[in-house]
Design a protein around this motif. Structure first.
Motif, mmCIF file in Angstrom:
data_model
loop_
_atom_site.group_PDB
_atom_site.id
_atom_site.type_symbol
_atom_site.label_atom_id
_atom_site.label_comp_id
_atom_site.label_asym_id
_atom_site.label_seq_id
_atom_site.Cartn_x
_atom_site.Cartn_y
_atom_site.Cartn_z
ATOM 1 N N ASP A 176 0.314 -1.897 12.500
ATOM 2 C CA ASP A 176 0.717 -2.125 11.119
ATOM 3 C C ASP A 176 1.263 -3.537 10.943
ATOM 4 O O ASP A 176 0.954 -4.209 9.960
ATOM 5 C CB ASP A 176 1.752 -1.087 10.683
ATOM 6 C CG ASP A 176 2.133 -1.261 9.239
ATOM 7 O OD1 ASP A 176 1.248 -1.165 8.364
ATOM 8 O OD2 ASP A 176 3.320 -1.538 8.984
ATOM 9 N N GLN A 204 -1.390 -6.128 10.535
ATOM 10 C CA GLN A 204 -2.096 -6.155 9.262
ATOM 11 C C GLN A 204 -1.512 -7.199 8.318
ATOM 12 O O GLN A 204 -2.206 -7.743 7.474
ATOM 13 C CB GLN A 204 -2.079 -4.769 8.595
ATOM 14 C CG GLN A 204 -2.635 -3.656 9.449
ATOM 15 C CD GLN A 204 -3.959 -3.999 10.078
ATOM 16 O OE1 GLN A 204 -4.937 -4.251 9.403
ATOM 17 N NE2 GLN A 204 -3.995 -4.049 11.403
ATOM 18 N N ASN A 205 -0.228 -7.446 8.450
ATOM 19 C CA ASN A 205 0.436 -8.441 7.612
ATOM 20 C C ASN A 205 1.559 -9.070 8.434
ATOM 21 O O ASN A 205 2.709 -8.662 8.336
ATOM 22 C CB ASN A 205 0.985 -7.792 6.338
ATOM 23 C CG ASN A 205 1.532 -8.806 5.380
ATOM 24 O OD1 ASN A 205 1.698 -9.980 5.707
ATOM 25 N ND2 ASN A 205 1.836 -8.370 4.184
ATOM 26 N N ARG A 214 4.990 -10.133 6.889
ATOM 27 C CA ARG A 214 5.889 -9.137 6.317
ATOM 28 C C ARG A 214 7.170 -9.081 7.151
ATOM 29 O O ARG A 214 7.137 -9.141 8.370
ATOM 30 C CB ARG A 214 5.188 -7.780 6.313
ATOM 31 C CG ARG A 214 6.019 -6.674 5.732
ATOM 32 C CD ARG A 214 5.299 -5.330 5.644
ATOM 33 N NE ARG A 214 4.339 -5.083 6.682
ATOM 34 C CZ ARG A 214 3.092 -4.681 6.455
ATOM 35 N NH1 ARG A 214 2.661 -4.496 5.256
ATOM 36 N NH2 ARG A 214 2.269 -4.482 7.462
ATOM 37 N N GLU A 246 4.542 0.265 -2.474
ATOM 38 C CA GLU A 246 5.203 -0.666 -1.555
ATOM 39 C C GLU A 246 6.464 -0.040 -0.951
ATOM 40 O O GLU A 246 6.718 -0.151 0.246
ATOM 41 C CB GLU A 246 5.556 -1.964 -2.276
ATOM 42 C CG GLU A 246 6.058 -3.038 -1.341
ATOM 43 C CD GLU A 246 6.262 -4.361 -2.054
ATOM 44 O OE1 GLU A 246 7.315 -4.973 -1.795
ATOM 45 O OE2 GLU A 246 5.409 -4.760 -2.845
ATOM 46 N N ASP A 259 -2.757 -0.554 2.543
ATOM 47 C CA ASP A 259 -3.161 -1.929 2.878
ATOM 48 C C ASP A 259 -4.565 -2.275 2.410
ATOM 49 O O ASP A 259 -4.941 -3.434 2.483
ATOM 50 C CB ASP A 259 -3.047 -2.152 4.384
ATOM 51 C CG ASP A 259 -1.604 -2.262 4.847
ATOM 52 O OD1 ASP A 259 -0.724 -2.485 3.989
ATOM 53 O OD2 ASP A 259 -1.361 -2.119 6.055
ATOM 54 N N THR A 260 -5.340 -1.284 1.930
ATOM 55 C CA THR A 260 -6.689 -1.600 1.458
ATOM 56 C C THR A 260 -6.699 -2.075 0.038
ATOM 57 O O THR A 260 -5.819 -1.956 -0.712
ATOM 58 C CB THR A 260 -7.639 -0.386 1.574
ATOM 59 O OG1 THR A 260 -7.115 0.705 0.816
ATOM 60 C CG2 THR A 260 -7.854 -0.026 3.012
#
Length: 156
Positions: free
Chosen positions: A59, A62-63, A66, A105, A155-156
């Motif tokens: 996770d 993915q970013n 963050r 979020e 996340d998509t």
């Protein structure tokens, strides 16, 4: 190598090569051949040792920008509702459960916060879901798999 999340919830994680040393009976070439023959990845299934940590790391990949996960009361409430909805859905529908949210979020942050805590955090969260929504607690591996699916959908 990055961690890869498969559609079935399994994770493909990199594996460090074993440390094999040259001995009187083995040459450097034989040692290298043994190292090269070792797998470079491993597939982890929900509930397997290291899965929760690998899912949290996936996770984060993915970013990477963050920050640390921060769980709010409303995010935690949404997380309980969505995990229960997916767990009890006859077709295990993640997208409609996420689409029905006011603040995806906040939900994502709450679920990330659960994952960072590891297996015991997931077990405690599954008990929270059962207390809030009714029914028996989900097994930790099932809760973790649903959390991964929800995070992938967000996340998509």
């Amino acid at each position: 190598m990055d961690i890869v999340r498969n559609d079935d919830g399994t994770l493909v994680v990199p594996v460090d090569p074993p440390r094999i040393h040259e001995t009187d009976e083995t040459s450097a070439e034989e040692v290298q051949a043994q190292i090269d023959a070792q797998p470079t990845t491993r597939v982890l299934h929900p509930g397997e040792g290291g899965y929760d940590e690998a899912l949290a790391e996936w996770d984060a990949q993915q970013n990477p920008d963050r920050g640390a996960a921060v769980s709010t009361a409303s995010g935690r409430e949404q997380a309980r509702t969505v995990v229960h909805a997916v767990a009890t859905s006859p077709d295990h529908a993640v997208a409609p459960a996420v689409d029905a949210l006011d603040d995806p979020e906040a939900l994502g942050e709450a679920l990330r916060h659960v994952l960072v805590g590891g297996v015991h955090s997931v077990e405690d969260f599954a008990a929270e879901v059962a207390d809030a929504e009714g029914g028996p607690p989900l097994p930790a591996h099932q809760a973790t798999k649903i959390i991964g699916e929800v995070l992938a959908e967000i996340d998509t």
